[in-house]
Scaffold this active site. Structure first.
Site, PDB file in Angstrom:
ATOM      1  N   ASP A 368       0.861  -1.184   0.000  1.00 16.18           N
ATOM      2  CA  ASP A 368       0.000   0.000   0.000  1.00 16.18           C
ATOM      3  C   ASP A 368       0.900   1.238   0.000  1.00 16.18           C
ATOM      4  OD1 ASP A 368      -3.018   0.820   0.485  1.00 16.18           O
ATOM      5  OD2 ASP A 368      -1.775   2.174   1.679  1.00 16.18           O
ATOM      6  N   LEU A 369       0.622   2.167  -0.897  1.00 17.90           N
ATOM      7  CA  LEU A 369       1.486   3.334  -1.052  1.00 17.90           C
ATOM      8  C   LEU A 369       1.304   4.316   0.097  1.00 17.90           C
ATOM      9  CD1 LEU A 369       1.115   4.060  -4.873  1.00 17.90           C
ATOM     10  CD2 LEU A 369       2.804   2.637  -3.705  1.00 17.90           C
ATOM     11  N   ASP A 411      -4.416   2.529  -4.541  1.00 14.79           N
ATOM     12  CA  ASP A 411      -2.951   2.526  -4.473  1.00 14.79           C
ATOM     13  C   ASP A 411      -2.443   1.238  -3.824  1.00 14.79           C
ATOM     14  OD1 ASP A 411      -3.896   3.003  -1.960  1.00 14.79           O
ATOM     15  OD2 ASP A 411      -2.548   4.654  -1.495  1.00 14.79           O
TER      16      ASP A 411
END
Length: 691
Positions: A368-369, A411
């Site tokens: 996960d960004l 994301d």
């Protein structure tokens, strides 16, 4: 005046159509009921008849001149009708005056030139409504031509050829001319039926008029050709009215609004209607030959038509299989990055779990960004999509030697690889590096969650759940080392060194703000911003002299104005760190009042950030319940009463109710029970103002 001028062309058009319809009716009455007798025959046969064809030609040409859409098609139709009219004029005023007119003549050449112009015009009109032209359409045309030729060979060509030869017309050019008309008409009928089939037999008014006009021409020509070959044709019958009526239908179709403006979609059953429709006559010819033998040419044409239908069907099947394959691929692929999507991941995960073993383990890693939302907000969604595409391609390149990469949405990315615990570290390092991008004013990194298969689970859903839990656990642990957190720690340390009591106050306000934010349903990211802003909302007071901050009595107007600048100073300090830009905006508005009487910008209501409204209430509550140089501490109940008294003016009513609910539920840290009793109202107001 303008409206009247706008309607003049349409009124003229309608008047012309009505006049032509009346003239056609009179012509039909003359031909069918001998209206006017021989005395008016030249008027109807030479002038009105030819004039109607010329009007139809002029209508198409005017349409091509006045309207850009379909200009080439209507120009061709107009040219074809002009040739038709010229043939009629030449025939009426020259050939009929000869004792032995030549055959074929110039009129025949002009009449026949109408057909290729019409074929091309129809193709152009259809192409303008088709989204795509496939190679299979050429086969459809070949099927139609073969089917028409097979039927025409039996019912038209062969009988006419026999009649022509029997009548002594042995010249090849004469026989060819006799056969050219029915061949051209049958091909035109095939084109009209093909167009109507492609429009699902709902062509619209304009196409209906064109189809009826061309069909009427073909039927009239066929009847005339057959009667002429049999020697039964009589000039001046109602049959002669068919041709001007047909040309008028085509001419006036040029000005009909086509309300069905949608494109022709070549998909589904419609793609099979045309070849099947034209295969049936060929099949009928082959069956008919069993009881009544037909000539070899008809059999060859029908057999060729059936063969082309088989090829066409195979091509359609191949196209459908390719479309099905493409649809499946698209359903399993993320459109933005080209990586597999969640559906593809779950399918691959089931397959990998079925073959995974302690000797051949697998690694499932979710990513996960971090920092992507801020990047998206600062640079816009198109830039965010471009960043996701770049990171997705980088992830694919970095992990293709280990396994397969996926984008699960938003994301969130994933890697499924063949690796053991030691190899998993290499996969994580490569993927994390691929999902990192840094530039001026931003830093995007990735948190991850890892699960080893089949050691930890053999179930796909359980593997995803474990990886997801570890992902967010890792995400939380990384916050303490993030750039924004490091900056915050430095600022708090400086503040603590200069004002230890203020530092402790801010820490406790942040705890209360966190509880109130949870109560109000803030997202984890909003809670994080709110807590950081609460810890730093008075960072600007480092620029306020101690004499003012520690003054035992009320502040004068000049001192108050000095204090009110601290939110602007705090914003400037925090905005110097890009990671704290959002926190800086919250800090600036942390002393605004709900009714607009606060500072520094006089914001009111929802114009004040929600986090700022929460901090204002929590700061006031904490200020009222702790000892200050200018006031004694209030009890929690007294502080809640004061907050409720100021809701709607100083404070957001919803935030006030949220903090009161948290206090009454016993979920907030409260001062000791021995806190002083009710403080004077003036002291409470001073605490609220000074906070």
């Amino acid at each position: 005046m303008d409206a009247a001028a706008e309607h003049k062309p349409r009124r003229f058009l309608r008047a012309t159509q009505v006049a032509c319809a009346l003239a056609l009716l009179a012509c039909g009455l003359h031909l069918g009921a001998d209206l006017g007798g021989d005395r008016l025959a030249p008027l109807f046969n030479d002038y009105i008849y030819n004039g109607l064809v010329l009007v139809a030609a002029a209508s198409c040409i005017l349409r091509a001149v006045r309207v850009r859409a379909g200009r080439a098609a209507w120009a061709l139709l107009g040219a074809g009708l002009v040739a038709w009219a010229a043939a009629e004029v030449y025939y009426s005023f020259h050939l009929t005056n000869l004792e032995e007119p030549p055959y074929p003549s110039l009129s025949d050449g002009l009449w026949l030139s109408f057909y290729p112009a019409t074929y091309i015009a129809l193709a152009l009109l259809v192409r303008a409504r088709m989204r795509e032209a496939r190679a299979s359409l050429w086969l459809d045309g070949l099927v139609a031509a073969l089917a028409v030729a097979a039927v025409g060979e039996i019912w038209v060509f062969s009988p006419m050829a026999e009649a022509s030869l029997a009548g002594g017309l042995a010249e090849p050019k004469e026989v060819a001319t006799d056969l050219a008309y029915p061949i051209a008409d049958l091909v035109m009928l095939a084109l009209v039926m093909g167009v109507f089939s492609l429009t699902a037999w709902r062509p619209g008014r304009a196409w209906t008029m064109i189809g009826l006009g061309l069909t009427a021409m073909a039927v009239g020509d066929s009847i005339y050709a057959y009667q002429a070959s049999q020697g039964t044709y009589t000039e001046g019958t109602i049959l002669d009215a068919v041709w001007p009526a047909a040309t008028l239908l085509v001419g006036f179709a040029a000005w009909e609004p086509n309300r069905r403006k949608g494109d022709i979609h070549l998909a589904g059953w419609r793609m099979l209607v045309l070849p099947v429709l034209f295969a049936l006559p060929s099949l009928g010819v082959l069956v008919y030959d069993h009881w009544h033998p037909v000539d070899a040419a008809a059999i060859a044409l029908a057999a060729a038509c059936m063969l082309v239908v088989l090829v066409r069907t195979a091509m359609t099947f191949g196209e459908n299989m390719r479309m099905l394959s493409t649809s499946r691929l698209e359903a399993m692929t993320d459109a933005l990055t080209g990586l597999g999507n969640r559906r593809r991941l779950m399918a691959d995960l089931d397959e990998e779990l079925a073959s995974a073993s302690p000797a051949e383990p697998r690694v499932l890693a979710l990513f996960d960004l971090d920092g992507f939302k801020r990047y998206n907000d600062n640079f816009g969604h198109p830039a965010g999509d471009a960043l996701l595409a770049r990171l997705g391609h980088a992830l694919q390149r970095a992990t293709e030697t280990y396994g397969r990469a996926y984008r699960l949405g938003g994301d969130e990315f994933c890697v499924l690889a063949a690796a053991d615990a030691e190899g998993a570290a290499t996969v994580i390092a490569a993927a994390s590096q691929a999902l990192t991008e840094q530039g001026q004013g931003f830093l995007v990194t990735a948190s991850h969650g890892l699960v080893l298969l089949p050691f930890e689970t053999g179930d796909a859903a359980a593997a995803m759940q474990i990886a997801d839990q570890r992902l967010y656990g890792h995400k939380g642990s990384r916050r303490s080392s993030a750039v924004g957190q490091q900056t915050r720690d430095v600022l708090l340390q400086v503040l603590h060194a200069r004002k230890p009591d203020l530092s402790e106050h801010l820490r406790e306000v942040a705890q209360v703000a966190l509880a109130v934010g949870r109560r109000m349903g803030l997202s984890p990211e909003q809670l994080d911003q709110s807590a950081r802003a609460a810890e730093l909302h008075d960072i600007g007071k480092m620029a306020v002299p101690d004499e003012i901050l520690n003054k035992p009595g009320p502040l004068d107007e000049g001192e108050l104005e000095f204090v009110r600048q601290h939110t602007i100073v705090g914003e400037r300090i925090l905005a110097a760190a890009p990671a704290l830009a959002d926190v800086a905006k919250i800090v600036r508005s942390s002393h605004e009042s709900f009714d607009g009487s606060g500072y520094p910008d006089g914001l009111a209501g929802d114009a004040i950030p929600l986090a700022s409204r929460i901090i204002a209430v929590c700061d006031a509550f904490h200020a009222m319940t702790e000892e200050r140089p200018y006031q004694p501490a209030m009890s929690p109940c007294e502080a809640m009463a004061e907050l409720r008294r100021c809701r709607g003016t100083r404070f957001d009513p919803q935030v006030v109710e949220a903090i009161c609910d948290e206090i009454e539920a016993g979920r907030l840290p409260l001062p000791p029970a021995s806190a002083p009793a009710l403080a004077p109202l003036e002291a409470a107001q001073a605490a609220v103002t000074a906070s």
